[in-house]
Design an enzyme around this catalytic site. Structure first.
Site, short mmCIF file in Angstrom:
data_model
loop_
_atom_site.label_atom_id
_atom_site.label_comp_id
_atom_site.label_asym_id
_atom_site.label_seq_id
_atom_site.Cartn_x
_atom_site.Cartn_y
_atom_site.Cartn_z
N HIS A 100 -21.01 17.80 14.30
CA HIS A 100 -21.61 16.89 15.29
C HIS A 100 -21.09 15.48 15.09
O HIS A 100 -20.75 15.08 13.98
CB HIS A 100 -23.14 16.91 15.16
CG HIS A 100 -23.62 16.69 13.75
ND1 HIS A 100 -23.65 17.70 12.82
CD2 HIS A 100 -24.06 15.58 13.12
CE1 HIS A 100 -24.09 17.23 11.66
NE2 HIS A 100 -24.33 15.94 11.82
N HIS A 102 -22.16 11.60 15.46
CA HIS A 102 -23.26 10.65 15.63
C HIS A 102 -22.76 9.52 16.54
O HIS A 102 -21.66 9.00 16.34
CB HIS A 102 -23.65 10.02 14.29
CG HIS A 102 -24.23 10.97 13.30
ND1 HIS A 102 -25.58 11.05 13.05
CD2 HIS A 102 -23.65 11.87 12.46
CE1 HIS A 102 -25.80 11.96 12.10
NE2 HIS A 102 -24.66 12.46 11.73
P1 AMP Z 1 -25.54 14.86 9.12
O1 AMP Z 1 -26.26 14.32 7.91
O2 AMP Z 1 -24.33 14.08 9.52
O3 AMP Z 1 -25.26 16.34 8.97
O4 AMP Z 1 -26.56 14.66 10.31
C1 AMP Z 1 -27.52 15.59 10.68
C2 AMP Z 1 -28.44 14.86 11.61
O5 AMP Z 1 -29.19 15.82 12.32
C3 AMP Z 1 -29.45 13.93 10.90
O6 AMP Z 1 -29.28 12.60 11.36
C4 AMP Z 1 -30.80 14.53 11.29
O7 AMP Z 1 -31.78 13.56 11.52
C5 AMP Z 1 -30.46 15.29 12.55
N1 AMP Z 1 -31.34 16.41 12.85
C6 AMP Z 1 -31.74 17.39 12.00
N2 AMP Z 1 -32.58 18.24 12.63
C7 AMP Z 1 -32.70 17.79 13.91
C8 AMP Z 1 -33.42 18.24 15.06
N3 AMP Z 1 -34.21 19.32 15.03
N4 AMP Z 1 -33.29 17.52 16.21
C9 AMP Z 1 -32.53 16.43 16.25
N5 AMP Z 1 -31.82 15.96 15.20
C10 AMP Z 1 -31.90 16.63 14.04
#
Ligand code: AMP
Ligand code: ZN
Length: 146
Positions: A100, A102
């Site tokens: 993903h 950001h």
């Molecule tokens: P990363 O640390 O780059 O893998 O980012 C994962 C992101 O996903 C974090 O910023 C979390 O807050 C976000 N995240 C995890 N679960 C959910 C969810 N159910 N809906 C929206 N965002 C999420």
């Protein structure tokens, strides 16, 4: 993929605040935003890491990231700038192993920032940079690892 929270969002099983979706990607609000308006651009296909993202999907993630950035700038939410961030691997801070991008709106005083190592700011000697560049050029000259 079973147990993947982003696959569950894409399948509509887990709720999310979706702002955009097409054949390649979905964009929704990060549940634990670093700042107000923090979005994630996620491929519809379960792809865990950067190396596995097909170029067409990567191009889609980037161009939709650009559209999200523009929407944020025109949304009325605080947004004077944008950071893109992609964590590939645990050491880089990846916590959800469905790739993903950001998209993080920024404004002065938002409290978010990068922490730099103590030695940051020292210009590195050209021979040291060349040494690192040579290792990377060498890796580039080999066929990509599968
Ligand atoms: P990363 O640390 O780059 O893998 O980012 C994962 C992101 O996903 C974090 O910023 C979390 O807050 C976000 N995240 C995890 N679960 C959910 C969810 N159910 N809906 C929206 N965002 C999420
Ligand atoms: Zn997934």
């Amino acid at each position: 993929m079973a147990g993947c929270v982003f696959c569950e969002i894409i399948a509509g099983v887990t709720p999310a605040s979706v702002v955009y979706r097409d054949d390649l990607v979905i964009a929704f609000m990060d549940i634990r935003p670093l700042v107000e308006g923090h979005l994630l651009v996620v491929p519809n296909q379960h792809i865990s890491g950067l190396a596995d993202i097909p170029p067409s999907v990567g191009a889609g993630m980037f161009s939709i990231g650009q559209r999200m950035a523009s929407a944020l700038r025109h949304s009325g939410l605080p947004c004077a700038g944008i950071n893109f961030f992609l964590a590939d691997g645990e050491a880089a801070g990846q916590t959800v192993f469905h790739a993903h991008l950001h998209v993080i709106p920024r404004h002065p005083g938002d409290g978010f920032g990068l922490r730099f190592p103590p030695r940051y700011g020292h210009r590195q000697a050209q021979d040291a940079l060349e040494h690192q560049a040579e290792k990377i050029r060498e890796a580039l000259s080999r066929p990509p690892a599968q």
